[in-house]
Enzyme design. Sequence first.
Site, PDB file in Angstrom:
ATOM      1  N   HIS A 128       0.789  -1.230   0.199  1.00 31.21           N
ATOM      2  CA  HIS A 128       0.037   0.151  -0.026  1.00 31.21           C
ATOM      3  C   HIS A 128       0.679   1.147   0.105  1.00 31.21           C
ATOM      4  O   HIS A 128       0.446   2.208   0.502  1.00 31.21           O
ATOM      5  CB  HIS A 128      -1.060   0.171   1.010  1.00 31.21           C
ATOM      6  N   LEU A 163      -2.009 -12.396  -5.883  1.00 28.86           N
ATOM      7  CA  LEU A 163      -0.708 -12.764  -6.605  1.00 28.86           C
ATOM      8  C   LEU A 163      -0.798 -12.060  -8.199  1.00 28.86           C
ATOM      9  O   LEU A 163      -0.285 -12.458  -9.025  1.00 28.86           O
ATOM     10  CB  LEU A 163      -0.521 -14.051  -6.683  1.00 28.86           C
ATOM     11  N   SER A 164      -1.932 -10.987  -8.341  1.00 27.05           N
ATOM     12  CA  SER A 164      -1.950 -10.082  -9.342  1.00 27.05           C
ATOM     13  C   SER A 164      -2.170 -11.061 -10.664  1.00 27.05           C
ATOM     14  O   SER A 164      -1.584 -10.714 -11.622  1.00 27.05           O
ATOM     15  CB  SER A 164      -0.726  -9.618  -9.872  1.00 27.05           C
ATOM     16  N   ASP A 191       1.986  -3.950 -10.041  1.00 24.35           N
ATOM     17  CA  ASP A 191       1.816  -5.307 -10.121  1.00 24.35           C
ATOM     18  C   ASP A 191       2.115  -5.495 -11.753  1.00 24.35           C
ATOM     19  O   ASP A 191       2.806  -6.234 -12.213  1.00 24.35           O
ATOM     20  CB  ASP A 191       0.250  -5.416 -10.097  1.00 24.35           C
ATOM     21  N   TYR A 205     -10.031  -0.738  -0.250  1.00 26.01           N
ATOM     22  CA  TYR A 205      -8.908  -0.223  -1.083  1.00 26.01           C
ATOM     23  C   TYR A 205      -8.967   1.173  -1.347  1.00 26.01           C
ATOM     24  O   TYR A 205      -8.211   2.021  -1.051  1.00 26.01           O
ATOM     25  CB  TYR A 205      -8.629  -1.088  -2.280  1.00 26.01           C
TER      26      TYR A 205
END
Length: 394
Positions: A40, A130-131, A177, A226
Amino acid sequence: MESSASHGIRAIERKFEAIFGAKPAVVVRAPGRVNLIGEHTDYNDGFVLPVAIDRGILMAAAPRDDGRVVLHALDFGQSVEFSLEAIERDEEKPWSNYQRGVAYFLQERGFKLVGLNACISGDVPIGSGLSSSAAVEVAAAYTWQVLSGFELSRVELALLCQRAENEFVGMSCGIMDQFVSALGHRGHALFLDCRSLDYELIPLPSGAKIVIADTGVRRDLVSSEYNTRRRECEEGVRLLQQYLPHVRALRDVSIAQFETYQGELPNTVRRRCRHVVSENERVLSSVEALRRGDLAAFGRLMNESHRSLRDDYEVSCSELDDMVEAARKVKGVYGSRMTGAGFGGCTVSLVAEEAVEEFRRRVAAEYEAATGLVPRIYVCSAEDGVEAVKGLAT
Ligand code: GLA
């Protein structure tokens, strides 16, 4: 013996041939990622230290000359077709919005795209932190680049994919990512300054393994929480600017400055800011620790990062905390923390090579005893960013 990677490539080629009646012109692989530390921080212009992993997305494709795109998502057993001339969001098959968004922004930049026949499949668990979505975008952008033959640097490719996710898919993610999926490097972590996009590849030490443990928990609130965290950080910047006018993002606030002015911030905003300011510092220290080969120091920083994400940023959950607790009981574990956006998904641990088997056994047993859930545990390696594994390359 055939490796599992080449097995996956052959399997997708065969599927492509069965569906489209010809061989693919290219097979592109884009990796998922695990973030070692720096959580973050990317959307606060800060520092991150992710690794591109040996799990990702494969896209087998061949050009079409009629400007149409036909995509088969093998893992969902679904397909879509659309025209490059009128790209719209698909609410029924939202998985295709990643490729649609990428095509939309590539064309907006003036690139002339070929139509495609494509099959997509992956071994990054969806929603696990894990994108997989960044890997899908990067694979699509690179496939179009290879087949349409235009020039785009990997940094620009990553930025374009982030834009597709922000503005087309509608998730306000940072750059981490997509960046590491495009620019990761075998055997290395990628130390990225998310403001300047300067980066450095840091060799990973031998003798320790990166172990991912999937809690199996997926929560829908990731996206809304988020966005809330992002707003709280912006609020922190706005308030701190009254005393520190040079501050453009939390990246610009030092620990000393935070300590001086934290009393001016409301409680929640104060804790969010404390996480980001201290996490940036931890990334810098962890890079130093890696350079010295000081795994113990690196592990302590991972542990501290988890504490900060749990208590100050409040993006952990009981299952992630249980997994981290279980990991830390194993001798030979240097450090363990949640990775990715949080609220479920995976932990990442740095584990002495000789302790990996014990880790698998004990962490699985303890986690199951605590939660009733069976975790998936992967030992992963650091791999290269997106590449054509078959066929043309740029
Ligand atoms: C998600 C986002 C990233 C980053 C992490 C948290 O993975 O896509 O940009 O913000 O969360 O570190």
